[in-house]
Scaffold this motif. Structure first.
Motif, PDB file in Angstrom:
ATOM      1  N   ARG A  98      -9.502  -3.736   8.254  1.00  0.00           N
ATOM      2  CA  ARG A  98      -8.325  -3.960   7.404  1.00  0.00           C
ATOM      3  C   ARG A  98      -8.519  -3.293   6.047  1.00  0.00           C
ATOM      4  NH1 ARG A  98      -6.308  -7.868   3.807  1.00  0.00           N
ATOM      5  NH2 ARG A  98      -4.052  -7.911   3.860  1.00  0.00           N
ATOM      6  N   LEU A  99      -9.712  -3.402   5.472  1.00  0.00           N
ATOM      7  CA  LEU A  99      -9.981  -2.751   4.189  1.00  0.00           C
ATOM      8  C   LEU A  99      -9.895  -1.236   4.300  1.00  0.00           C
ATOM      9  CD1 LEU A  99     -12.881  -4.966   2.806  1.00  0.00           C
ATOM     10  CD2 LEU A  99     -10.578  -4.729   1.850  1.00  0.00           C
ATOM     11  N   ALA A 100     -10.360  -0.668   5.408  1.00  0.00           N
ATOM     12  CA  ALA A 100     -10.264   0.779   5.614  1.00  0.00           C
ATOM     13  C   ALA A 100      -8.792   1.194   5.655  1.00  0.00           C
ATOM     14  CB  ALA A 100     -10.983   1.183   6.898  1.00  0.00           C
ATOM     15  N   SER A 101      -7.969   0.399   6.311  1.00  0.00           N
ATOM     16  CA  SER A 101      -6.540   0.677   6.374  1.00  0.00           C
ATOM     17  C   SER A 101      -5.909   0.598   4.984  1.00  0.00           C
ATOM     18  CB  SER A 101      -5.870  -0.326   7.329  1.00  0.00           C
ATOM     19  OG  SER A 101      -4.482  -0.190   7.315  1.00  0.00           O
ATOM     20  N   LEU A 102      -6.306  -0.411   4.224  1.00  0.00           N
ATOM     21  CA  LEU A 102      -5.795  -0.544   2.858  1.00  0.00           C
ATOM     22  C   LEU A 102      -6.213   0.643   1.994  1.00  0.00           C
ATOM     23  CD1 LEU A 102      -6.460  -4.340   2.203  1.00  0.00           C
ATOM     24  CD2 LEU A 102      -4.250  -3.243   2.608  1.00  0.00           C
ATOM     25  N   LYS A 103      -7.435   1.080   2.161  1.00  0.00           N
ATOM     26  CA  LYS A 103      -7.941   2.217   1.387  1.00  0.00           C
ATOM     27  C   LYS A 103      -7.119   3.462   1.674  1.00  0.00           C
ATOM     28  CE  LYS A 103     -12.095   4.990   0.683  1.00  0.00           C
ATOM     29  NZ  LYS A 103     -13.492   5.195   1.093  1.00  0.00           N
ATOM     30  N   VAL A 104      -6.856   3.714   2.948  1.00  0.00           N
ATOM     31  CA  VAL A 104      -6.055   4.881   3.336  1.00  0.00           C
ATOM     32  C   VAL A 104      -4.676   4.805   2.688  1.00  0.00           C
ATOM     33  CG1 VAL A 104      -4.862   5.937   5.302  1.00  0.00           C
ATOM     34  CG2 VAL A 104      -7.280   5.359   5.479  1.00  0.00           C
ATOM     35  N   GLU A 105      -4.055   3.635   2.777  1.00  0.00           N
ATOM     36  CA  GLU A 105      -2.706   3.479   2.229  1.00  0.00           C
ATOM     37  C   GLU A 105      -2.686   3.637   0.721  1.00  0.00           C
ATOM     38  OE1 GLU A 105       1.102   3.619   2.380  1.00  0.00           O
ATOM     39  OE2 GLU A 105      -0.054   3.348   4.218  1.00  0.00           O
ATOM     40  N   LEU A 106      -3.659   3.040   0.036  1.00  0.00           N
ATOM     41  CA  LEU A 106      -3.700   3.162  -1.426  1.00  0.00           C
ATOM     42  C   LEU A 106      -3.959   4.601  -1.859  1.00  0.00           C
ATOM     43  CD1 LEU A 106      -5.541  -0.142  -2.315  1.00  0.00           C
ATOM     44  CD2 LEU A 106      -3.223   0.502  -3.008  1.00  0.00           C
ATOM     45  N   LYS A 107      -4.837   5.294  -1.164  1.00  0.00           N
ATOM     46  CA  LYS A 107      -5.084   6.713  -1.487  1.00  0.00           C
ATOM     47  C   LYS A 107      -3.812   7.531  -1.313  1.00  0.00           C
ATOM     48  CE  LYS A 107      -9.955   7.628  -0.843  1.00  0.00           C
ATOM     49  NZ  LYS A 107     -10.936   8.431  -0.094  1.00  0.00           N
ATOM     50  N   ARG A 108      -3.078   7.255  -0.235  1.00  0.00           N
ATOM     51  CA  ARG A 108      -1.835   7.975   0.035  1.00  0.00           C
ATOM     52  C   ARG A 108      -0.808   7.695  -1.061  1.00  0.00           C
ATOM     53  NH1 ARG A 108       3.051   7.616   2.578  1.00  0.00           N
ATOM     54  NH2 ARG A 108       2.898   5.378   2.843  1.00  0.00           N
ATOM     55  N   MET A 109      -0.692   6.417  -1.463  1.00  0.00           N
ATOM     56  CA  MET A 109       0.258   6.058  -2.521  1.00  0.00           C
ATOM     57  C   MET A 109      -0.078   6.769  -3.822  1.00  0.00           C
ATOM     58  SD  MET A 109       1.124   1.949  -2.104  1.00  0.00           S
ATOM     59  CE  MET A 109       0.148   1.601  -3.509  1.00  0.00           C
ATOM     60  N   VAL A 110      -1.339   6.747  -4.193  1.00  0.00           N
ATOM     61  CA  VAL A 110      -1.767   7.363  -5.450  1.00  0.00           C
ATOM     62  C   VAL A 110      -1.567   8.878  -5.402  1.00  0.00           C
ATOM     63  CG1 VAL A 110      -3.783   7.809  -6.908  1.00  0.00           C
ATOM     64  CG2 VAL A 110      -3.335   5.502  -6.064  1.00  0.00           C
ATOM     65  N   ALA A 111      -1.888   9.480  -4.268  1.00  0.00           N
ATOM     66  CA  ALA A 111      -1.738  10.934  -4.126  1.00  0.00           C
ATOM     67  C   ALA A 111      -0.266  11.356  -4.231  1.00  0.00           C
ATOM     68  CB  ALA A 111      -2.324  11.399  -2.802  1.00  0.00           C
ATOM     69  N   GLN A 112       0.650  10.501  -3.788  1.00  0.00           N
ATOM     70  CA  GLN A 112       2.074  10.839  -3.815  1.00  0.00           C
ATOM     71  C   GLN A 112       2.732  10.527  -5.151  1.00  0.00           C
ATOM     72  OE1 GLN A 112       3.750   8.751  -0.482  1.00  0.00           O
ATOM     73  NE2 GLN A 112       3.076  10.299   0.983  1.00  0.00           N
ATOM     74  N   CYS A 113       2.010   9.871  -6.017  1.00  0.00           N
ATOM     75  CA  CYS A 113       2.573   9.512  -7.317  1.00  0.00           C
ATOM     76  C   CYS A 113       2.669  10.756  -8.193  1.00  0.00           C
ATOM     77  CB  CYS A 113       1.709   8.452  -8.004  1.00  0.00           C
ATOM     78  SG  CYS A 113       2.459   7.835  -9.520  1.00  0.00           S
ATOM     79  N   ALA A 114       3.862  11.022  -8.695  1.00  0.00           N
ATOM     80  CA  ALA A 114       4.080  12.227  -9.505  1.00  0.00           C
ATOM     81  C   ALA A 114       3.761  12.007 -10.975  1.00  0.00           C
ATOM     82  CB  ALA A 114       5.531  12.687  -9.347  1.00  0.00           C
ATOM     83  N   GLY A 115       3.519  10.765 -11.342  1.00  0.00           N
ATOM     84  CA  GLY A 115       3.180  10.491 -12.730  1.00  0.00           C
ATOM     85  C   GLY A 115       4.370  10.504 -13.665  1.00  0.00           C
ATOM     86  N   GLY A 116       5.576  10.472 -13.134  1.00  0.00           N
ATOM     87  CA  GLY A 116       6.786  10.469 -13.965  1.00  0.00           C
ATOM     88  C   GLY A 116       7.102   9.084 -14.477  1.00  0.00           C
ATOM     89  N   SER A 117       8.363   8.713 -14.401  1.00  0.00           N
ATOM     90  CA  SER A 117       8.785   7.402 -14.886  1.00  0.00           C
ATOM     91  C   SER A 117       8.695   6.377 -13.759  1.00  0.00           C
ATOM     92  CB  SER A 117      10.229   7.481 -15.404  1.00  0.00           C
ATOM     93  OG  SER A 117      11.112   7.697 -14.311  1.00  0.00           O
ATOM     94  N   ILE A 118       8.767   5.124 -14.139  1.00  0.00           N
ATOM     95  CA  ILE A 118       8.705   4.032 -13.168  1.00  0.00           C
ATOM     96  C   ILE A 118       9.855   4.158 -12.159  1.00  0.00           C
ATOM     97  CG2 ILE A 118       9.016   1.521 -12.907  1.00  0.00           C
ATOM     98  CD1 ILE A 118       6.205   2.276 -13.728  1.00  0.00           C
ATOM     99  N   ALA A 119      10.987   4.641 -12.582  1.00  0.00           N
ATOM    100  CA  ALA A 119      12.133   4.795 -11.673  1.00  0.00           C
ATOM    101  C   ALA A 119      11.800   5.705 -10.496  1.00  0.00           C
ATOM    102  CB  ALA A 119      13.334   5.344 -12.439  1.00  0.00           C
ATOM    103  N   ASP A 120      10.885   6.649 -10.698  1.00  0.00           N
ATOM    104  CA  ASP A 120      10.497   7.590  -9.640  1.00  0.00           C
ATOM    105  C   ASP A 120       9.093   7.323  -9.107  1.00  0.00           C
ATOM    106  OD1 ASP A 120      12.907   9.013 -10.052  1.00  0.00           O
ATOM    107  OD2 ASP A 120      11.997  10.008 -11.794  1.00  0.00           O
ATOM    108  N   CYS A 121       8.509   6.203  -9.463  1.00  0.00           N
ATOM    109  CA  CYS A 121       7.107   5.933  -9.131  1.00  0.00           C
ATOM    110  C   CYS A 121       6.946   5.582  -7.653  1.00  0.00           C
ATOM    111  CB  CYS A 121       6.579   4.786  -9.995  1.00  0.00           C
ATOM    112  SG  CYS A 121       4.842   4.401  -9.676  1.00  0.00           S
ATOM    113  N   ARG A 122       6.159   6.371  -6.947  1.00  0.00           N
ATOM    114  CA  ARG A 122       5.926   6.149  -5.515  1.00  0.00           C
ATOM    115  C   ARG A 122       5.148   4.849  -5.283  1.00  0.00           C
ATOM    116  NH1 ARG A 122       7.981   6.998  -0.588  1.00  0.00           N
ATOM    117  NH2 ARG A 122       6.332   7.186   0.940  1.00  0.00           N
TER     118      ARG A 122
END
Length: 146
Positions: A98-122
């Motif tokens: 389960r932790l490995a799955s969470l790690k994958v998902e969190l890495k994916r979320m962070v990688a997709q974050c464009a760093g813009g505003s909260i309105a566009d925050c992945r």
């Protein structure tokens, strides 16, 4: 004989935890001094150290109670203790998956974050809608998060 403070210090356990373990029967009730102070033997220290180590390995209090009961009868076969340890290992393996799955998902979320505003925050978008996740990491009944 040692006081509850010395016992806690020697075992690396806080005094309230020792009292709790006594209350639920993991530790026998302490002897008392003339001044009604709790006094513990080396055997109590050994038992408390066993409990602390078992907790560090993630065993439940019920499993520890069973293991202590088994340790009180050293001539028995160890199949029951092995079964308890194998069950704990299976639980650890489930948590690791389960932790490995969470790690994958969190890495994916962070990688997709464009760093813009909260309105566009992945990150915010994915946390708000589980259907945006790429893995099934939802918490299910019986998979306690410890």
């Amino acid at each position: 004989m040692m006081t509850i403070g010395k016992l806690g210090q020697a075992a690396g356990v806080k005094v309230p935890t020792i009292r709790y373990y006594e209350q639920i029967g993991l530790l026998p009730e302490a002897e008392r001094s003339g001044g009604n102070q709790r006094l513990y033997s080396r055997k109590a220290l050994d038992r408390l150290t066993f409990v602390r180590h078992a907790r560090e390995l993630g065993f439940t209090l019920d499993a520890i109670r069973d293991l202590l009961s088994l340790s009180d009868h050293p001539d028995q076969p160890c199949a029951a203790a092995d079964a308890i340890a194998k069950a704990q290992l299976a639980e650890i393996e489930k948590r690791l998956a389960r932790l490995a799955s969470l790690k994958v998902e969190l890495k994916r979320m962070v990688a997709q974050c464009a760093g813009g505003s909260i309105a566009d925050c992945r990150v915010i978008e994915v946390l708000g809608d589980h259907s945006h996740c790429s893995t099934d990491h939802s918490h299910r009944e019986g998979e306690g998060a410890s």
